[in-house]
Write a protein that holds these residues in place. Structure first.
Motif, PDB file in Angstrom:
ATOM      1  N   ALA A  18       0.613  -1.117   0.047  1.00 43.75           N
ATOM      2  CA  ALA A  18       0.033  -0.102  -0.112  1.00 43.75           C
ATOM      3  C   ALA A  18       0.729   1.281  -0.216  1.00 43.75           C
ATOM      4  O   ALA A  18       0.641   2.231  -0.852  1.00 43.75           O
ATOM      5  CB  ALA A  18      -1.010   0.167   1.185  1.00 43.75           C
ATOM      6  N   ILE A  19       2.034   1.305   0.823  1.00 45.46           N
ATOM      7  CA  ILE A  19       3.046   2.417   0.803  1.00 45.46           C
ATOM      8  C   ILE A  19       3.445   2.579  -0.617  1.00 45.46           C
ATOM      9  O   ILE A  19       3.526   3.594  -1.130  1.00 45.46           O
ATOM     10  CB  ILE A  19       3.984   2.163   1.627  1.00 45.46           C
ATOM     11  CG1 ILE A  19       3.376   2.420   3.130  1.00 45.46           C
ATOM     12  CG2 ILE A  19       5.155   3.296   1.701  1.00 45.46           C
ATOM     13  CD1 ILE A  19       4.466   2.009   4.150  1.00 45.46           C
ATOM     14  N   ILE A  20       3.606   1.619  -1.491  1.00 49.52           N
ATOM     15  CA  ILE A  20       4.337   1.539  -2.652  1.00 49.52           C
ATOM     16  C   ILE A  20       3.480   2.419  -3.628  1.00 49.52           C
ATOM     17  O   ILE A  20       3.857   2.910  -4.560  1.00 49.52           O
ATOM     18  CB  ILE A  20       4.871   0.288  -3.081  1.00 49.52           C
ATOM     19  CG1 ILE A  20       5.954  -0.205  -2.396  1.00 49.52           C
ATOM     20  CG2 ILE A  20       5.200   0.328  -4.664  1.00 49.52           C
ATOM     21  CD1 ILE A  20       6.769  -1.630  -2.696  1.00 49.52           C
ATOM     22  N   VAL A  21       2.158   1.742  -3.573  1.00 49.51           N
ATOM     23  CA  VAL A  21       1.002   2.313  -4.585  1.00 49.51           C
ATOM     24  C   VAL A  21       0.983   3.761  -4.203  1.00 49.51           C
ATOM     25  O   VAL A  21       0.564   4.478  -5.155  1.00 49.51           O
ATOM     26  CB  VAL A  21      -0.166   1.194  -4.387  1.00 49.51           C
ATOM     27  CG1 VAL A  21      -1.288   2.062  -5.118  1.00 49.51           C
ATOM     28  CG2 VAL A  21       0.221  -0.154  -4.964  1.00 49.51           C
ATOM     29  N   LEU A  22       0.607   4.101  -2.832  1.00 42.92           N
ATOM     30  CA  LEU A  22       0.272   5.532  -2.520  1.00 42.92           C
ATOM     31  C   LEU A  22       1.455   6.487  -2.881  1.00 42.92           C
ATOM     32  O   LEU A  22       1.172   7.390  -3.339  1.00 42.92           O
ATOM     33  CB  LEU A  22      -0.091   5.406  -1.009  1.00 42.92           C
ATOM     34  CG  LEU A  22      -1.360   4.903  -0.706  1.00 42.92           C
ATOM     35  CD1 LEU A  22      -1.462   4.968   0.902  1.00 42.92           C
ATOM     36  CD2 LEU A  22      -2.633   5.692  -1.347  1.00 42.92           C
ATOM     37  N   SER A  51      -6.549  15.925  -2.632  1.00 46.16           N
ATOM     38  CA  SER A  51      -5.838  14.559  -2.780  1.00 46.16           C
ATOM     39  C   SER A  51      -4.548  14.364  -2.351  1.00 46.16           C
ATOM     40  O   SER A  51      -3.892  13.377  -1.758  1.00 46.16           O
ATOM     41  CB  SER A  51      -5.596  14.512  -4.395  1.00 46.16           C
ATOM     42  OG  SER A  51      -4.704  15.287  -4.981  1.00 46.16           O
ATOM     43  N   ALA A  52      -3.652  15.567  -2.101  1.00 48.14           N
ATOM     44  CA  ALA A  52      -2.550  15.420  -1.421  1.00 48.14           C
ATOM     45  C   ALA A  52      -2.554  15.353   0.061  1.00 48.14           C
ATOM     46  O   ALA A  52      -1.979  14.375   0.417  1.00 48.14           O
ATOM     47  CB  ALA A  52      -1.795  17.039  -1.568  1.00 48.14           C
ATOM     48  N   ASN A  53      -3.542  15.714   0.717  1.00 52.08           N
ATOM     49  CA  ASN A  53      -3.889  15.603   2.071  1.00 52.08           C
ATOM     50  C   ASN A  53      -4.224  14.120   2.203  1.00 52.08           C
ATOM     51  O   ASN A  53      -3.858  13.470   3.192  1.00 52.08           O
ATOM     52  CB  ASN A  53      -5.024  16.501   2.646  1.00 52.08           C
ATOM     53  CG  ASN A  53      -4.488  18.084   2.724  1.00 52.08           C
ATOM     54  OD1 ASN A  53      -3.271  18.066   2.695  1.00 52.08           O
ATOM     55  ND2 ASN A  53      -5.317  19.036   2.736  1.00 52.08           N
ATOM     56  N   ALA A  60       0.895   7.861   5.576  1.00 45.60           N
ATOM     57  CA  ALA A  60       1.499   8.092   7.050  1.00 45.60           C
ATOM     58  C   ALA A  60       0.865   6.973   7.812  1.00 45.60           C
ATOM     59  O   ALA A  60       1.424   6.130   8.542  1.00 45.60           O
ATOM     60  CB  ALA A  60       1.079   9.429   7.549  1.00 45.60           C
ATOM     61  N   VAL A  61      -0.607   6.725   7.468  1.00 43.10           N
ATOM     62  CA  VAL A  61      -1.148   5.698   8.208  1.00 43.10           C
ATOM     63  C   VAL A  61      -0.824   4.039   7.817  1.00 43.10           C
ATOM     64  O   VAL A  61      -0.246   3.388   8.823  1.00 43.10           O
ATOM     65  CB  VAL A  61      -2.980   5.404   7.958  1.00 43.10           C
ATOM     66  CG1 VAL A  61      -3.349   4.439   8.685  1.00 43.10           C
ATOM     67  CG2 VAL A  61      -3.334   6.853   8.619  1.00 43.10           C
ATOM     68  N   CYS A  62      -0.246   4.001   6.581  1.00 47.72           N
ATOM     69  CA  CYS A  62       0.341   2.673   6.046  1.00 47.72           C
ATOM     70  C   CYS A  62       1.745   2.559   6.531  1.00 47.72           C
ATOM     71  O   CYS A  62       2.145   1.375   6.977  1.00 47.72           O
ATOM     72  CB  CYS A  62       0.232   2.607   4.646  1.00 47.72           C
ATOM     73  SG  CYS A  62      -1.326   2.285   3.892  1.00 47.72           S
TER      74      CYS A  62
END
Length: 117
Positions: A18-22, A51-53, A60-62
């Motif tokens: 998920a971090i990679i995709v985000l 979108s940036a937020n 950050a959550v991931c």
């Protein structure tokens, strides 16, 4: 215990993906510069500023989930090691220290002593 480890490993891998995709979906700092000259569209799925937020908060959550799952995996792994010596140097046999050789005297050069000051 192995089921808990497997579950935490699944959370760890999913949060890493998920971090990679985000991160790949987010706009770079220079992305708005191209939109100012008319190449590309500056609109996004969540609005211009939303979108940036949203993306940064989701990243950050991931990241928090990833690091917490990583810490739990380390704690579970350390608990199963027990009192075994599993360090890097655990297989190295300690031998008696080698005897030191006598210090070598410096050799004086005859050419330097024959030069007048």
């Amino acid at each position: 215990m192995e089921a808990i480890k497997s579950l935490i490993q699944v959370f760890n891998v999913l949060s890493a993906l998920a971090i990679i995709v985000l991160v790949l979906l987010q706009h770079g700092k220079g992305a708005d510069m191209g939109a100012a000259f008319g190449s590309g569209s500056s609109g996004s799925l969540f609005g211009a500023t939303g979108s940036a937020n949203f993306m940064s908060r989701a990243t950050a959550v991931c990241a928090i989930i990833f690091f917490l799952s990583l810490i739990f995996l380390v704690k579970l792994g350390a608990g199963s090691a027990g009192t075994q010596d599993v360090g890097v140097m655990s297989g190295v046999v300690q031998s008696a220290p080698a005897k030191q050789a006598a210090p070598v005297k410096p050799v004086q050069d005859d050419k330097q002593s024959s030069i007048p000051n």
